[in-house]
Design an enzyme around this catalytic site. Sequence first.
Site, PDB file in Angstrom:
ATOM      1  N   ILE A  90       0.841  -1.194   0.000  1.00 32.76           N
ATOM      2  CA  ILE A  90       0.000   0.000   0.000  1.00 32.76           C
ATOM      3  C   ILE A  90       0.877   1.245   0.000  1.00 32.76           C
ATOM      4  O   ILE A  90       2.024   1.225   0.459  1.00 32.76           O
ATOM      5  CB  ILE A  90      -0.962  -0.003   1.204  1.00 32.76           C
ATOM      6  CG1 ILE A  90      -0.175  -0.037   2.526  1.00 32.76           C
ATOM      7  CG2 ILE A  90      -1.904  -1.187   1.131  1.00 32.76           C
ATOM      8  CD1 ILE A  90      -1.064   0.009   3.750  1.00 32.76           C
ATOM      9  N   CYS A  91       0.334   2.309  -0.526  1.00 25.46           N
ATOM     10  CA  CYS A  91       1.065   3.577  -0.662  1.00 25.46           C
ATOM     11  C   CYS A  91       0.628   4.530   0.437  1.00 25.46           C
ATOM     12  O   CYS A  91      -0.474   5.090   0.392  1.00 25.46           O
ATOM     13  CB  CYS A  91       0.808   4.186  -2.042  1.00 25.46           C
ATOM     14  SG  CYS A  91       1.649   5.759  -2.314  1.00 25.46           S
TER      15      CYS A  91
END
Length: 326
Positions: A90-91
Amino acid sequence: MENKYNLKSPAVKRLMKEAAELRDPTEHYHAQPLDDNLFEWHFSVRGPPDSDFDGGVYHGRIVLPPEYPMKPPSIILLTPNGRFEVGKKICLSISGHHPETWQPSWSIRTALIAIIGFMPTKGEGAIGSLDYTPEERRALAKKSQDFCCESCGCSMRSALLALTPNSNPSAEDDKAKELAQQINFKAESSLSRQASESRGAESEPSTVTQGDTSTSAGQEFADGPRAEQAEASPATGVDGPQTPAAPSTGRPLSPRQRRAQQHSQQGQRDGRDPASRPVFPPAPRQPQDESHAGSAVLIVVLTLALAALIFRRIYLAQEYKFDYEL
């Protein structure tokens, strides 16, 4: 595990210290490294209350680089949740996608609390983010209780302590929450700055076009007070109301603004409103055919002159050769 790693390594020292601090699960989160890999952790977090994730317990992986804590970890969710993609990095500003925002003072505890804080926020199209409906997220929160990790054998029903109304957070939790709030604020500030820059880039041409008249009026007020006073006097014969000039912006006038200024001054001298005065079209440009024709004529003349010189040279050479044979 201690015999497997170099205990003098800063990353190993830091991770072993954090593993000892997070050994016991809390009501909201728990994380521990795998038995055979100190640089891969599995965590469980409880969904934030008063949100679409309330009642859910979510499991995931944290993969840490050998340079930790100088470089950020990678975070991967394993439980379907409707906010983050399953099995994908995930960013976030605390993950490996943004090493420029990572700070060595942050820890795994900080990352866990930040994940809880990030869950109710919007995905905004970030890598690994989802924007499910509230109904879908609530349904996934109920199903998350039945999740069991195949790698670490952790069950979500027993991963965390039960919620109690009299539970008080520890000093470490308070400190981690403060850092997580800074992370959230930093992420929101970067998103708002990007949005404002994009909006400013889109509205810049229209803003400049609309501000030409006011800018030229401001320059006229700053540079030509004598002309304005003469126009305001009774001797000029101007019957129309005078339009107040806008303050000067201090920027150099563009050719378009100078033309607007000249039209405004001419309209005031004629006793008419510059806004109602028709805008004269710009002077037509000189056709470029004349320049092209002139260039062609010059090329032809130069070619003929060069041919004449060559012909004369050949003729003289032949005449000299004829005289020599005689």
